[in-house]
Design a protein around this motif. Sequence first.
Motif, PDB file in Angstrom:
ATOM      1  N   SER B  43      12.163  -9.762  -2.518  1.00  0.00           N
ATOM      2  CA  SER B  43      11.990  -9.844  -3.971  1.00  0.00           C
ATOM      3  C   SER B  43      10.608  -9.369  -4.403  1.00  0.00           C
ATOM      4  N   ARG B  44       9.659  -9.308  -3.456  1.00  0.00           N
ATOM      5  CA  ARG B  44       8.331  -8.774  -3.770  1.00  0.00           C
ATOM      6  C   ARG B  44       8.375  -7.274  -4.057  1.00  0.00           C
ATOM      7  N   TYR B  45       9.423  -6.638  -3.580  1.00  0.00           N
ATOM      8  CA  TYR B  45       9.440  -5.176  -3.618  1.00  0.00           C
ATOM      9  C   TYR B  45      10.374  -4.620  -4.683  1.00  0.00           C
ATOM     10  N   VAL B  46      10.902  -5.489  -5.531  1.00  0.00           N
ATOM     11  CA  VAL B  46      11.855  -4.993  -6.529  1.00  0.00           C
ATOM     12  C   VAL B  46      11.321  -5.212  -7.934  1.00  0.00           C
TER      13      VAL B  46
END
Lengths: 590, 337
Positions: B43-46
């Motif tokens: 979720s850090r990358y979206v």
Amino acid sequence: MRRKTAAVAIAAGMVIALGLTACGSNKPSSNSSGGGGGNATPAFNAAIDKVFNPSTKKGGTLRFAHSGEFDSTDGADTYYGYSWDFIRLYGRALTMFAPKPGKDGNKLVPDLAESLGQPSADAKTWTYKLKAGVKFEDGTPVTSKDVKYAVERSLDKDTFVNGPTYFNDFLDLQGYKSPYKDSDPNKLGLKAIETPDDRTIVFHLAKPFGGFDYLAMLPATIPVPAAKDTGTKYKEHPVSTGPYKFDVFNAGKNFALVRNTSWDAATDPNRTALPDRIEVALNTNAQDIDDRLLSGNLDVGIEGTGVQAATQGKILGNQDLKKNADLASIARLWFSVINADVAPLDNIHCRKAIEYATDHEGYQRAYGGPTGGDIATNLLPPQIPGAKKIDLYNFASKPNGDVDAAKKELADCGQPNGFAINVSYRAERPKEKATAESLQQSLSKVGINLTLKPFPSGDYAKLYAGKPDFAKNNKLGIIIYGWGADWPDGFGFLQQIVDSRAIRPGGGNTNLGIKIPDVDALIDKALVTTEADARNDIWGQIDQKVMENAEALPGLWAKALIYRPPSLTNVYVNDGLGGFYDYAWMGVKQ
Amino acid sequence: MIRYIIRRLLAAVLLLFVVSVVTFAIFFLVPRLAGATPEDMASRYVGRSTSQEQLHVMAQKLGFLDPLWVQYGRFAKSIILGADYSTGPTTVHCPAPCFGYSFLTQNPVWPDLTDRLTVTISLAIGGALIWLLAGVATGVLSALRKGSFFDRAAMGVALAGVSLPIFFTGLLSLSIFSYGLGWTAPGGSYEPFTSNPAQWAHDLLLPWITLAFLFSASYARLTRAGMLETMSEDYIRTARAKGLPERTVVFKHGLRSALTPILTIFGLDLGLLLGGAILTESTYSLPGIGKYAVDAIKTNDLPKVLGVTLVGAFFIIFANLVVDLLYAVVDPRVRLA
């Protein structure tokens, strides 16, 4: 002794030498201002509702700075208001917001298209005709296929993770994923978009959407030549259709734009293209940005969120600085959700008791008082078309709360002595903590006892307050939150926070618990309405319904204190862009 | 000597390996132990509007669904051999040592690091020269004139230097020299040495002095203490009795042996700085490793943080190795047979 003296002399000499080198440095050549501007005299809010310092003088360098990483310069991958404003300098979408100050900016005007979209009767098919003579920076004419390709690639959320999902949600995709996985030789396999000729583009939607012209405004419709598409690297040099093109791009540091000679002003009445060069510095200290603005070494803090708290005080306390500042309404609402999942808030009277008992000035103080924004009485910020002032619980006449009315509601709810629930907020946000404390204080006057529950902001929506089970099990009765419009329209502002069908049980929600069947029905009605005034009116009714059900506690309609250095010309706040200066209209004195 | 160097080099490589395992574990094992699912980590990358299904796809793409040792293997492989990443239409190769790929800026970490390393090296070397010269000179003088006005004044200033943090002295110097007097670009800037050496030195002068002010203080105090001790040794008396010039006594006999501990500290300090002078770089907006680390931490960009950690570890280990080898040169007593 002589030796020691020599050593002293060496040390002393070194110190002096260091000092001298510092003294000998030259002053950086400063931009002396002269001529250019109009006759506007600087005044507080001078760039709100009118153009300040009007000018047609070209030249100079417009200098922006960002306190962090730019969202993305690729139209397929960007989801911040400042970026949607800035991107118009090098990209032309089908439509855009009118380059007019204040509310006039809320109106959509055609940009790449000749006119706004032609809907079918059921609002499921939208047709646009492109202007003739628009070219990419290399001189190639822009065709409808380039627009189609741009929208296609924006659908690929594996590659472009940041952009909004409106096209994914509304287009009749029929399973289409991405042009990168497209078997069509031209990578134009998406059936939902047709390009009958080079200047016509037709969008087929899976469900009706009366406000499709807003989607046509999204940066995802800025044309991309398929042959030049480098995927995630494309942002380093998006092929320009606007008055500027990329000159340099240093990831994480800065980038700069220069004039695009293939841009033809005759096709574009919406941009002035005054500066010769545009520079954007990234990852600059937020406080440093303010200092540079005040000292005249920077023109715009690009994020548009306003100056830091310390600088606010400095500006408001000094008339000479204050006359160069604007307090802009930014289409953002600070509010709390009153969670009907948590007993006894399933009873509407208990929810109304919270509406009545809240100290609205206290809520406002938590965000810095009137500089932070105006007390909100309902959800839709007043600058959004269709917004009506709805004050069901006397926020205006009883700004510190109405204890008697609250107690009466508590009695009707069967909880005359009050009750205990939890209030959640984002731990890293001191303003939300102050809000929670203010609520705790004001609600305790009627016996509603709140326990403060902070959660990390990164996971607030994903794992905690935005996950229905978690919120219910942890008795999060009041969920402190904030919301900004994607665009100034009922759908762009309200849908994501009031449509109960947007709530996903797995978390990651933007609607933190507002579930009203009447509201859902009205949303469906608004979606099929193509006539703008009628549609805006429905969104006003939706706002009213949410307030009647007391599932949201409005806090304030946010404002931002923006410093406007004297170097800027042709500057105004555009409501359509969400309260930012119009970056495609401004210039600099030289 | 050669066997010693080889042994030390092997130990350094082993140490780097251990550091890489530990940092990898901190970033990828600890969150799991704390209960984060692969989707939570992805979720850090979206972006802002992401469905659960999308998260799962992203977790798969990032390899978070694989067992940890597979993930570490992939990470180690990318350092040794480089790695391939998809940009959408094409695949790009990230040459070794790749140190991962930032999914926020869509850039491999290693080129970013090398790009910023020049800034950090410029800052560290320049600052180190100044503080070493100024610190040691002040320390020697203070020791030789113990109790004098100079000694007391210098040690007072040194105490101030040690006590005042960079974000105070740095901001103060900016407000006076940059915003006030306009001697340097407002808020600091950086020009590469290769494009304009004079501008390079001009831009870095304030950061150098600020950095040196902090460090030279402790060096002055250390040198003074060391010098006071050595100058009272018997062999100094012997040297003087032999009729050696005072300069030879002080520098060749006194300072040389007092220098050994200074060298140790210097190696550690320099290594640490090369891994990123976080405060100085942030204060002066210098695009170095330290600023890169801060920016990465602010945006939760794990591959970058991981890369900076490893580069920092490399420099500290490397600097220590150099110091140990230099010992032999400075102090014949530790020279190996």
